[in-house]
Motif scaffolding. Structure first.
Motif, mmCIF file in Angstrom:
data_model
loop_
_atom_site.group_PDB
_atom_site.id
_atom_site.type_symbol
_atom_site.label_atom_id
_atom_site.label_comp_id
_atom_site.label_asym_id
_atom_site.label_seq_id
_atom_site.Cartn_x
_atom_site.Cartn_y
_atom_site.Cartn_z
ATOM 1 N N ARG A 127 0.837 -1.319 -0.069
ATOM 2 C CA ARG A 127 -0.140 0.095 -0.035
ATOM 3 C C ARG A 127 0.946 1.206 0.157
ATOM 4 N N VAL A 128 2.094 1.120 0.141
ATOM 5 C CA VAL A 128 3.127 2.303 0.470
ATOM 6 C C VAL A 128 3.602 2.387 -1.034
ATOM 7 N N GLN A 129 3.819 1.551 -1.543
ATOM 8 C CA GLN A 129 4.518 1.330 -2.892
ATOM 9 C C GLN A 129 3.881 0.297 -3.764
ATOM 10 N N ARG A 136 10.487 -2.376 2.981
ATOM 11 C CA ARG A 136 9.525 -1.655 3.685
ATOM 12 C C ARG A 136 9.875 -2.297 5.091
ATOM 13 N N ALA A 162 5.250 0.683 6.855
ATOM 14 C CA ALA A 162 5.590 2.094 6.841
ATOM 15 C C ALA A 162 6.545 2.108 5.693
#
Length: 162
Positions: A127-129, A136, A162
């Motif tokens: 979901r971050v990338q 991660r 994160a």
């Protein structure tokens, strides 16, 4: 003990020297109040192992240093437990014959950060990338993330990241 025949003990772990290749033991440890099922022995290659099974029946693999995932981690919870930073590496398909659909949960137990790092050619969309091979981290102590293998060298990462 005969090869592969389990022995049962209560509240104490047998020594590694108690096992021949292929032998293992199970015992119920009740010293902490709630019963915990433990497995210990030597695999078919003669390598000693210890596993703790949580009350829900999930096998826990606790690591106190940097760690590279192995095929035997599929379907388990890898607990990363260190006061300082740890790195968890996801090796490529060329190193480990991962089945499609393999799921590995990673739990950050210690205070130190846990960075999930892709091996050569591995990508970890999350979901971050959404693409790429960047490392991660698990965002919080006692946070958990799950790796889902969806194709050769592609692991989708979900959870507290994160």
């Amino acid at each position: 003990n005969k090869e592969g025949v389990p022995i049962s003990r209560r509240n104490s772990a047998p020594a590694d020297a108690d096992f021949n290749t292929g032998e293992f033991a199970t015992w119920l440890d009740t010293t902490a109040g709630s019963p915990v099922l433990n497995l210990k022995g030597k695999d078919s290659a003669g390598t000693a192992f210890t596993r703790v099974v949580d009350p829900a029946g999930v096998v826990l693999n606790t690591q106190t240093g940097d760690y590279t995932l192995v095929l035997g981690d599929a379907g388990k919870v890898v607990r990363m437990n260190k006061a300082t930073a740890q790195v968890l590496t996801i090796p490529p398909q060329s190193s480990v014959a991962w089945p499609v659909g393999a799921v590995i949960n990673i739990r950050r137990v210690g205070a130190g950060s846990v960075t999930l790092t892709p091996g050569s050619g591995v990508t970890i969309p999350n979901r971050v990338q959404t693409s790429g091979a960047d490392a991660r981290t698990i965002a919080n102590q006692y946070g958990e993330a799950a790796l889902h293998r969806v194709a050769a060298d592609v692991w989708e990462l979900v959870g507290d990241i994160a």
